[in-house]
Scaffold this motif. Structure first.
Motif, PDB file in Angstrom:
ATOM      1  N   LEU A 167     -35.478 -44.666 -87.244  1.00  9.67           N
ATOM      2  CA  LEU A 167     -34.790 -45.556 -88.179  1.00  9.67           C
ATOM      3  C   LEU A 167     -34.851 -44.943 -89.574  1.00  9.67           C
ATOM      4  CD1 LEU A 167     -33.514 -48.282 -89.041  1.00  9.67           C
ATOM      5  CD2 LEU A 167     -35.837 -49.105 -89.368  1.00  9.67           C
ATOM      6  N   VAL A 168     -33.700 -44.815 -90.213  1.00  3.44           N
ATOM      7  CA  VAL A 168     -33.623 -44.318 -91.581  1.00  3.44           C
ATOM      8  C   VAL A 168     -33.125 -45.471 -92.437  1.00  3.44           C
ATOM      9  CG1 VAL A 168     -32.654 -42.597 -93.132  1.00  3.44           C
ATOM     10  CG2 VAL A 168     -33.132 -41.995 -90.753  1.00  3.44           C
ATOM     11  N   PHE A 169     -34.024 -46.056 -93.229  1.00  3.55           N
ATOM     12  CA  PHE A 169     -33.696 -47.213 -94.061  1.00  3.55           C
ATOM     13  C   PHE A 169     -33.657 -46.777 -95.517  1.00  3.55           C
ATOM     14  CE2 PHE A 169     -35.062 -51.261 -96.215  1.00  3.55           C
ATOM     15  CZ  PHE A 169     -33.878 -51.940 -95.994  1.00  3.55           C
ATOM     16  N   LEU A 170     -32.452 -46.368 -95.950  1.00  2.35           N
ATOM     17  CA  LEU A 170     -32.225 -45.861 -97.298  1.00  2.35           C
ATOM     18  C   LEU A 170     -30.825 -46.299 -97.733  1.00  2.35           C
ATOM     19  CD1 LEU A 170     -33.455 -42.197 -96.723  1.00  2.35           C
ATOM     20  CD2 LEU A 170     -34.631 -43.922 -98.096  1.00  2.35           C
ATOM     21  N   PRO A 171     -30.498 -46.121 -99.023  1.00  2.00           N
ATOM     22  CA  PRO A 171     -29.104 -46.335 -99.420  1.00  2.00           C
ATOM     23  C   PRO A 171     -28.189 -45.457 -98.565  1.00  2.00           C
ATOM     24  CG  PRO A 171     -30.485 -46.111-101.356  1.00  2.00           C
ATOM     25  CD  PRO A 171     -31.348 -45.801-100.166  1.00  2.00           C
ATOM     26  N   GLN A 172     -26.975 -45.911 -98.323  1.00  4.32           N
ATOM     27  CA  GLN A 172     -26.086 -45.291 -97.340  1.00  4.32           C
ATOM     28  C   GLN A 172     -25.903 -43.787 -97.536  1.00  4.32           C
ATOM     29  OE1 GLN A 172     -25.005 -47.245 -94.765  1.00  4.32           O
ATOM     30  NE2 GLN A 172     -24.499 -45.289 -93.846  1.00  4.32           N
ATOM     31  N   ALA A 173     -25.677 -43.325 -98.750  1.00  5.39           N
ATOM     32  CA  ALA A 173     -25.447 -41.892 -98.975  1.00  5.39           C
ATOM     33  C   ALA A 173     -26.687 -41.072 -98.613  1.00  5.39           C
ATOM     34  CB  ALA A 173     -25.053 -41.640-100.431  1.00  5.39           C
ATOM     35  N   ALA A 174     -27.857 -41.511 -99.056  1.00  2.30           N
ATOM     36  CA  ALA A 174     -29.108 -40.802 -98.752  1.00  2.30           C
ATOM     37  C   ALA A 174     -29.417 -40.861 -97.257  1.00  2.30           C
ATOM     38  CB  ALA A 174     -30.255 -41.392 -99.559  1.00  2.30           C
ATOM     39  N   ALA A 175     -29.171 -42.013 -96.648  1.00  2.00           N
ATOM     40  CA  ALA A 175     -29.429 -42.161 -95.220  1.00  2.00           C
ATOM     41  C   ALA A 175     -28.555 -41.209 -94.411  1.00  2.00           C
ATOM     42  CB  ALA A 175     -29.185 -43.601 -94.789  1.00  2.00           C
ATOM     43  N   ASN A 176     -27.303 -41.044 -94.819  1.00  2.00           N
ATOM     44  CA  ASN A 176     -26.405 -40.140 -94.098  1.00  2.00           C
ATOM     45  C   ASN A 176     -26.881 -38.698 -94.186  1.00  2.00           C
ATOM     46  OD1 ASN A 176     -24.772 -42.221 -93.264  1.00  2.00           O
ATOM     47  ND2 ASN A 176     -23.352 -41.999 -94.972  1.00  2.00           N
ATOM     48  N   VAL A 177     -27.403 -38.290 -95.337  1.00  2.00           N
ATOM     49  CA  VAL A 177     -27.922 -36.922 -95.486  1.00  2.00           C
ATOM     50  C   VAL A 177     -29.108 -36.711 -94.549  1.00  2.00           C
ATOM     51  CG1 VAL A 177     -29.087 -35.340 -97.082  1.00  2.00           C
ATOM     52  CG2 VAL A 177     -27.103 -36.654 -97.851  1.00  2.00           C
ATOM     53  N   ILE A 178     -30.037 -37.655 -94.525  1.00  2.00           N
ATOM     54  CA  ILE A 178     -31.231 -37.529 -93.670  1.00  2.00           C
ATOM     55  C   ILE A 178     -30.837 -37.541 -92.193  1.00  2.00           C
ATOM     56  CG2 ILE A 178     -33.402 -38.627 -92.996  1.00  2.00           C
ATOM     57  CD1 ILE A 178     -33.511 -37.299 -95.746  1.00  2.00           C
ATOM     58  N   VAL A 179     -29.931 -38.439 -91.811  1.00  2.00           N
ATOM     59  CA  VAL A 179     -29.493 -38.515 -90.414  1.00  2.00           C
ATOM     60  C   VAL A 179     -28.829 -37.208 -89.992  1.00  2.00           C
ATOM     61  CG1 VAL A 179     -27.828 -39.651 -88.879  1.00  2.00           C
ATOM     62  CG2 VAL A 179     -29.334 -41.015 -90.315  1.00  2.00           C
ATOM     63  N   THR A 180     -28.059 -36.610 -90.883  1.00  2.00           N
ATOM     64  CA  THR A 180     -27.412 -35.334 -90.585  1.00  2.00           C
ATOM     65  C   THR A 180     -28.453 -34.239 -90.366  1.00  2.00           C
ATOM     66  OG1 THR A 180     -25.483 -35.966 -91.892  1.00  2.00           O
ATOM     67  CG2 THR A 180     -25.763 -33.625 -91.427  1.00  2.00           C
ATOM     68  N   LYS A 181     -29.468 -34.185 -91.242  1.00  2.00           N
ATOM     69  CA  LYS A 181     -30.526 -33.178 -91.093  1.00  2.00           C
ATOM     70  C   LYS A 181     -31.295 -33.382 -89.790  1.00  2.00           C
ATOM     71  CE  LYS A 181     -29.934 -30.892 -94.867  1.00  2.00           C
ATOM     72  NZ  LYS A 181     -29.379 -29.558 -94.813  1.00  2.00           N
ATOM     73  N   LEU A 182     -31.561 -34.626 -89.443  1.00  2.00           N
ATOM     74  CA  LEU A 182     -32.270 -34.907 -88.192  1.00  2.00           C
ATOM     75  C   LEU A 182     -31.417 -34.523 -86.985  1.00  2.00           C
ATOM     76  CD1 LEU A 182     -33.887 -38.340 -89.095  1.00  2.00           C
ATOM     77  CD2 LEU A 182     -35.051 -36.142 -88.877  1.00  2.00           C
ATOM     78  N   ALA A 183     -30.111 -34.794 -87.057  1.00  2.00           N
ATOM     79  CA  ALA A 183     -29.213 -34.453 -85.951  1.00  2.00           C
ATOM     80  C   ALA A 183     -29.135 -32.942 -85.762  1.00  2.00           C
ATOM     81  CB  ALA A 183     -27.830 -35.036 -86.206  1.00  2.00           C
TER      82      ALA A 183
END
Length: 155
Positions: free
Chosen positions: A12-28
């Motif tokens: 679970l990545v609970f951050l503002p949408q822009a920051a969350a998308n960056v983290i999710v991309t790095k994890l993917a």
């Protein structure tokens, strides 16, 4: 049920949408499945579904997530380090330590049983099993009361 225990859960990545998308991309990019949420109701739904093994957020939201469900939480803020930028006046910028962040993620993704214990713990456990020592307070109390000498005299 066996398949669920083998398959790793989402992050679970609970951050503002822009920051969350960056983290999710790095994890993917590293092959980790994650879900980005930016509102409390979304976080509540994801945590209640029990499809997440841990969460990534910032310090102010850690207690909020843990009040919904007690899971491990990675504080993203600890991976930002201040460093001076430029040769002019001292201006501090923040640098993200991506390698340390990914090491933490890799550690938390491992099943609990396979996580490596610190060096020396295995040996210390074996030693404790052989010689069960009394707590220090008990030893001090026996010495003060003279119980240790009485026992030695009986033996």
């Amino acid at each position: 049920m066996l398949i669920e225990s083998i398959r790793p859960k989402k992050i679970l990545v609970f951050l503002p949408q822009a920051a969350a998308n960056v983290i999710v991309t790095k994890l993917a990019e590293r092959g980790y499945e994650s879900v980005a949420v930016s509102t409390v109701p979304e976080a509540f739904d994801v945590l209640r579904s029990e499809h997440c093994s841990f969460a990534i957020t910032t310090r102010p939201d850690i207690d909020l997530l843990r009040s919904i469900r007690p899971i491990p939480v990675v504080n993203l803020e600890i991976f930002f380090h201040a460093e001076p930028s430029g040769d002019g006046p001292l201006i501090m910028s923040k640098r993200f330590d991506g390698s340390a962040f990914m090491k933490r993620i890799e550690f938390l993704v491992q099943p609990t049983a396979t996580r490596a214990e610190p060096a020396g713990v295995e040996q210390a456990k074996g030693e404790r099993m052989r010689e069960r020592k009394a707590p220090r307070w008990w030893t001090a109390a026996k010495v003060m009361l003279g119980l240790q000498r009485q026992r030695e005299e009986l033996a």
